[in-house]
Design an enzyme around this catalytic site. Structure first.
Site, mmCIF file in Angstrom:
data_model
loop_
_atom_site.group_PDB
_atom_site.id
_atom_site.type_symbol
_atom_site.label_atom_id
_atom_site.label_comp_id
_atom_site.label_asym_id
_atom_site.label_seq_id
_atom_site.Cartn_x
_atom_site.Cartn_y
_atom_site.Cartn_z
ATOM 1 N N ASP A 252 3.231 -0.824 12.409
ATOM 2 C CA ASP A 252 1.771 -0.240 12.910
ATOM 3 C C ASP A 252 2.840 1.222 12.686
ATOM 4 O O ASP A 252 3.284 1.335 13.706
ATOM 5 C CB ASP A 252 1.224 -0.661 13.310
ATOM 6 C CG ASP A 252 -0.102 -0.670 13.867
ATOM 7 O OD1 ASP A 252 -1.591 -1.092 13.415
ATOM 8 O OD2 ASP A 252 -0.386 1.011 14.615
ATOM 9 N N TYR B 227 0.565 -1.337 0.184
ATOM 10 C CA TYR B 227 0.231 -0.372 -0.584
ATOM 11 C C TYR B 227 1.065 1.359 -0.160
ATOM 12 O O TYR B 227 0.633 2.053 -0.927
ATOM 13 C CB TYR B 227 -1.024 -0.199 1.466
ATOM 14 C CG TYR B 227 -1.734 0.876 1.145
ATOM 15 C CD1 TYR B 227 -2.947 1.023 0.699
ATOM 16 C CD2 TYR B 227 -1.515 1.941 1.864
ATOM 17 C CE1 TYR B 227 -3.429 2.429 0.666
ATOM 18 C CE2 TYR B 227 -2.811 3.045 2.532
ATOM 19 C CZ TYR B 227 -3.475 2.978 1.798
ATOM 20 O OH TYR B 227 -4.508 4.462 1.888
ATOM 21 N N ASP B 228 1.555 1.290 1.615
ATOM 22 C CA ASP B 228 2.709 2.693 1.164
ATOM 23 C C ASP B 228 3.341 2.615 -0.250
ATOM 24 O O ASP B 228 3.677 4.205 -0.910
ATOM 25 C CB ASP B 228 3.854 2.619 1.812
ATOM 26 C CG ASP B 228 2.383 2.554 3.754
ATOM 27 O OD1 ASP B 228 1.272 1.668 3.618
ATOM 28 O OD2 ASP B 228 3.339 2.033 4.302
ATOM 29 N N ARG C 29 -10.966 -1.360 9.893
ATOM 30 C CA ARG C 29 -10.706 -0.345 10.329
ATOM 31 C C ARG C 29 -10.958 0.032 11.783
ATOM 32 O O ARG C 29 -12.026 -0.484 12.441
ATOM 33 C CB ARG C 29 -10.118 1.437 9.134
ATOM 34 C CG ARG C 29 -9.294 0.999 8.817
ATOM 35 C CD ARG C 29 -9.897 2.387 7.126
ATOM 36 N NE ARG C 29 -10.652 1.966 6.103
ATOM 37 C CZ ARG C 29 -10.894 2.324 5.128
ATOM 38 N NH1 ARG C 29 -10.130 3.441 5.309
ATOM 39 N NH2 ARG C 29 -11.811 2.392 4.599
ATOM 40 N N VAL D 197 -11.841 2.885 14.081
ATOM 41 C CA VAL D 197 -13.072 3.420 13.978
ATOM 42 C C VAL D 197 -14.121 2.794 14.139
ATOM 43 O O VAL D 197 -15.556 2.694 14.953
ATOM 44 C CB VAL D 197 -12.949 4.742 13.631
ATOM 45 C CG1 VAL D 197 -14.985 5.649 13.837
ATOM 46 C CG2 VAL D 197 -12.266 6.157 13.676
ATOM 47 N N ARG E 218 -3.865 9.086 16.564
ATOM 48 C CA ARG E 218 -3.770 9.119 15.031
ATOM 49 C C ARG E 218 -4.786 9.944 15.159
ATOM 50 O O ARG E 218 -4.978 10.421 16.596
ATOM 51 C CB ARG E 218 -4.753 7.176 14.359
ATOM 52 C CG ARG E 218 -4.214 6.273 13.720
ATOM 53 C CD ARG E 218 -2.901 6.581 13.558
ATOM 54 N NE ARG E 218 -2.637 4.465 12.817
ATOM 55 C CZ ARG E 218 -1.830 4.505 13.839
ATOM 56 N NH1 ARG E 218 -0.626 5.324 14.279
ATOM 57 N NH2 ARG E 218 -1.694 3.082 12.785
HETATM 58 P P1 NAD Z 1 -12.939 2.064 0.332
HETATM 59 O O1 NAD Z 1 -12.121 0.365 0.531
HETATM 60 O O2 NAD Z 1 -14.238 2.326 0.825
HETATM 61 O O3 NAD Z 1 -12.759 2.157 -1.028
HETATM 62 C C1 NAD Z 1 -12.110 2.100 -1.932
HETATM 63 C C2 NAD Z 1 -12.925 2.036 -3.551
HETATM 64 O O4 NAD Z 1 -12.123 1.414 -4.425
HETATM 65 C C3 NAD Z 1 -13.734 0.439 -3.289
HETATM 66 O O5 NAD Z 1 -15.382 0.853 -3.952
HETATM 67 C C4 NAD Z 1 -12.867 -0.448 -4.605
HETATM 68 O O6 NAD Z 1 -13.717 -1.425 -4.712
HETATM 69 C C5 NAD Z 1 -12.555 -0.267 -5.215
HETATM 70 N N1 NAD Z 1 -11.631 -0.444 -5.746
HETATM 71 C C6 NAD Z 1 -10.513 -1.209 -5.180
HETATM 72 N N2 NAD Z 1 -9.519 -1.874 -6.145
HETATM 73 C C7 NAD Z 1 -9.886 -0.939 -7.416
HETATM 74 C C8 NAD Z 1 -9.692 -1.368 -8.742
HETATM 75 N N3 NAD Z 1 -8.562 -2.215 -8.945
HETATM 76 N N4 NAD Z 1 -10.309 -1.032 -9.271
HETATM 77 C C9 NAD Z 1 -11.857 -0.028 -9.263
HETATM 78 N N5 NAD Z 1 -12.023 -0.121 -8.510
HETATM 79 C C10 NAD Z 1 -10.963 -0.669 -7.152
HETATM 80 O O7 NAD Z 1 -12.326 3.373 0.955
HETATM 81 P P2 NAD Z 1 -11.811 4.225 0.997
HETATM 82 O O8 NAD Z 1 -11.341 4.560 2.736
HETATM 83 O O9 NAD Z 1 -12.836 4.866 1.058
HETATM 84 O O10 NAD Z 1 -10.791 5.479 0.544
HETATM 85 C C11 NAD Z 1 -9.897 5.623 -0.950
HETATM 86 C C12 NAD Z 1 -9.254 5.760 -1.221
HETATM 87 O O11 NAD Z 1 -8.438 7.251 -0.195
HETATM 88 C C13 NAD Z 1 -7.733 5.296 -1.311
HETATM 89 O O12 NAD Z 1 -7.392 5.381 -1.866
HETATM 90 C C14 NAD Z 1 -7.208 4.825 -0.255
HETATM 91 O O13 NAD Z 1 -6.474 4.475 0.023
HETATM 92 C C15 NAD Z 1 -7.429 6.970 -0.068
HETATM 93 N N6 NAD Z 1 -7.488 7.031 1.482
HETATM 94 C C16 NAD Z 1 -8.287 6.769 3.063
HETATM 95 C C17 NAD Z 1 -7.968 7.015 4.026
HETATM 96 C C18 NAD Z 1 -9.140 6.725 5.014
HETATM 97 O O14 NAD Z 1 -9.169 7.261 6.371
HETATM 98 N N7 NAD Z 1 -9.985 6.480 4.539
HETATM 99 C C19 NAD Z 1 -6.669 7.582 4.800
HETATM 100 C C20 NAD Z 1 -6.189 7.685 3.306
HETATM 101 C C21 NAD Z 1 -5.892 7.260 2.096
HETATM 102 N N1 UDP Z 2 -6.319 -0.971 16.076
HETATM 103 C C1 UDP Z 2 -6.818 -1.633 17.486
HETATM 104 N N2 UDP Z 2 -7.561 -2.285 16.970
HETATM 105 C C2 UDP Z 2 -8.148 -2.344 15.582
HETATM 106 C C3 UDP Z 2 -7.843 -1.788 14.117
HETATM 107 C C4 UDP Z 2 -7.054 -1.056 14.365
HETATM 108 O O1 UDP Z 2 -5.949 -0.865 17.768
HETATM 109 O O2 UDP Z 2 -9.602 -3.390 15.967
HETATM 110 C C5 UDP Z 2 -5.441 0.109 15.304
HETATM 111 C C6 UDP Z 2 -4.386 -0.128 14.613
HETATM 112 O O3 UDP Z 2 -3.103 -0.985 15.719
HETATM 113 C C7 UDP Z 2 -3.606 1.154 14.667
HETATM 114 C C8 UDP Z 2 -4.361 2.248 14.602
HETATM 115 O O4 UDP Z 2 -5.640 1.720 15.593
HETATM 116 O O5 UDP Z 2 -2.409 1.520 15.718
HETATM 117 C C9 UDP Z 2 -5.170 2.550 13.582
HETATM 118 O O6 UDP Z 2 -5.862 1.526 12.102
HETATM 119 P P1 UDP Z 2 -5.807 1.556 11.304
HETATM 120 O O7 UDP Z 2 -6.293 0.041 11.203
HETATM 121 O O8 UDP Z 2 -7.957 1.913 11.528
HETATM 122 O O9 UDP Z 2 -5.356 2.465 9.759
HETATM 123 P P2 UDP Z 2 -3.868 2.960 9.793
HETATM 124 O O10 UDP Z 2 -2.792 2.328 10.746
HETATM 125 O O11 UDP Z 2 -3.439 2.639 8.872
HETATM 126 O O12 UDP Z 2 -3.919 4.356 10.234
#
Ligand code: NAD
Ligand code: UDP
Length: 312
Positions: A273, A145-146, A186, A188, A211
């Site tokens: 993490d 991902y990263d 995730r 929350v 976070r």
């Molecule tokens: P989500 O998983 O709910 O949404 C991602 C969407 O992309 C889904 O509908 C999934 O079906 C679709 N998808 C995945 N792979 C695909 C592919 N190959 N082709 C077409 N569609 C595809 O996640 P989200 O929280 O809505 O995240 C949306 C975007 O924002 C992502 O790119 C994510 O990396 C970025 N983002 C979100 C957060 C957050 O906290 N929500 C934080 C950082 C970045």
């Molecule tokens: N986390 C947790 N319990 C859970 C899910 C996540 O303690 O059931 C922790 C996780 O290890 C991380 C933080 O919550 O430290 C945020 O996790 P999340 O997966 O929401 O997002 P990200 O790590 O990508 O910021």
């Protein structure tokens, strides 16, 4: 004429809120999604709108549509989902970016990339500014991902320099709210669903990792503001809420707001993490005149109401 806007990942959590917002703003919206983590339920209420079009499409394949703007959100965002098929995750970020940038180049569309605070990895500086280059383990379990997102940023800036594509890069920090999948994994959504069911709250590590949580409505305002920002401003720009909490504080708040009888149980911290995360949003304030306004407690209350309606 209505602006034609493509939202990839439009059936996901953030994408569905964005589609809704763009329709309200009078755009003609194409939502492309392969439904890996997205759900038709998130956009079913939009299907009757003649200016909304749904395409089942995987962004790792080329897409031929005529559009004015592209929001590239397609990518699973939750660690359990992006680690499920890590090769596909990298492909979605990298090949997906190449396909969408190619589309932007051909149609001369403006394109916004949903990047992430994960490009900073487990950060050594706090809060994180856009200049910070990050501390990512390139061979760890989060790397699909990263590094995928980092490479996508590289591609965006190379298409800008090499082909003059109009780009906007947004680094999104942890965002939450209605339409997160209850099984998303995730923190929350996990804590709220567990608390509502009076099940154990699964705390990873000692719960002192932090976070900074942004409510979805604030995030979408920032995203639209970035797309509308001045010519030549490409970012990257942090969008998130700087109010920082430990996971223990979050769990306590969720238990209090739900009146839950849940206990907190402790489990090993997943590999790589990040221990802390907080956005420096000075650039967003200066360039976009944007800052979040919804406090954690208010956002949690709205989210709890949503999850009450979707879980059994
Ligand atoms: P989500 O998983 O709910 O949404 C991602 C969407 O992309 C889904 O509908 C999934 O079906 C679709 N998808 C995945 N792979 C695909 C592919 N190959 N082709 C077409 N569609 C595809 O996640 P989200 O929280 O809505 O995240 C949306 C975007 O924002 C992502 O790119 C994510 O990396 C970025 N983002 C979100 C957060 C957050 O906290 N929500 C934080 C950082 C970045
Ligand atoms: N986390 C947790 N319990 C859970 C899910 C996540 O303690 O059931 C922790 C996780 O290890 C991380 C933080 O919550 O430290 C945020 O996790 P999340 O997966 O929401 O997002 P990200 O790590 O990508 O910021």
């Amino acid at each position: 004429m209505r602006k034609r806007v493509l939202v990839t990942g439009g059936a996901g959590f953030l994408g569905s809120h964005l589609c809704e917002r763009l329709l309200q703003d009078g755009c003609d919206v194409i939502c492309a999604d392969n439904f890996f983590t997205g759900d038709k339920q998130n956009i079913v209420h939009l299907l009757d709108n003649p200016y909304f079009e749904l395409l089942r499409h995987d962004v790792t394949f080329p897409l031929y549509v005529e559009v004015d703007e592209i929001y590239n959100l397609a990518c699973p965002a939750s660690p359990i989902h992006y680690q499920f098929d890590p090769v596909q995750t990298t492909k979605t970020s990298v090949v997906g970016a190449i396909n969408m940038l190619g589309l932007a180049k051909r149609t001369k569309a403006k394109i916004l990339q949903a990047s992430t605070s994960e490009v900073y990895g487990d950060p050594e500086i706090h809060p994180q500014t856009e200049e910070y280059r990050g501390s990512v383990n390139p061979i760890g379990i989060r790397a699909c991902y990263d590094e995928g997102k980092r490479c996508a940023e590289t591609l965006f800036f190379d298409y800008y320099r090499q082909h003059g594509v109009d780009i906007k890069v947004m680094r999104i920090f942890n965002t939450y709210g209605p339409r997160m999948n209850p099984n998303d994994g995730r923190v929350v959504s996990n804590f709220i669903v567990q608390a509502l069911r009076h099940e154990d709250i699964t705390m990873f590590g000692d719960g002192n990792q932090s976070r900074s949580f942004c409510y979805v409505d604030d995030l979408i305002d920032g995203m639209v503001a970035l797309m509308g920002s001045r010519d030549g401003f490409c970012g990257p720009v942090n969008i998130g809420n700087p109010d920082e909490f430990t996971m223990l504080e979050l769990a306590q708040k969720v238990i209090e707001l739900t009146g839950s009888k849940s206990n907190i149980t402790f489990h090993p911290l997943p590999q790589d993490d990040p221990l802390q995360r907080q956005p420096d949003i000075s650039l967003a304030i200066k360039e976009l005149q944007w800052q979040p306004s919804i406090k954690l407690e208010e956002g949690l209350k709205k989210s709890i109401e949503y999850f009450k309606g979707v879980i059994d």
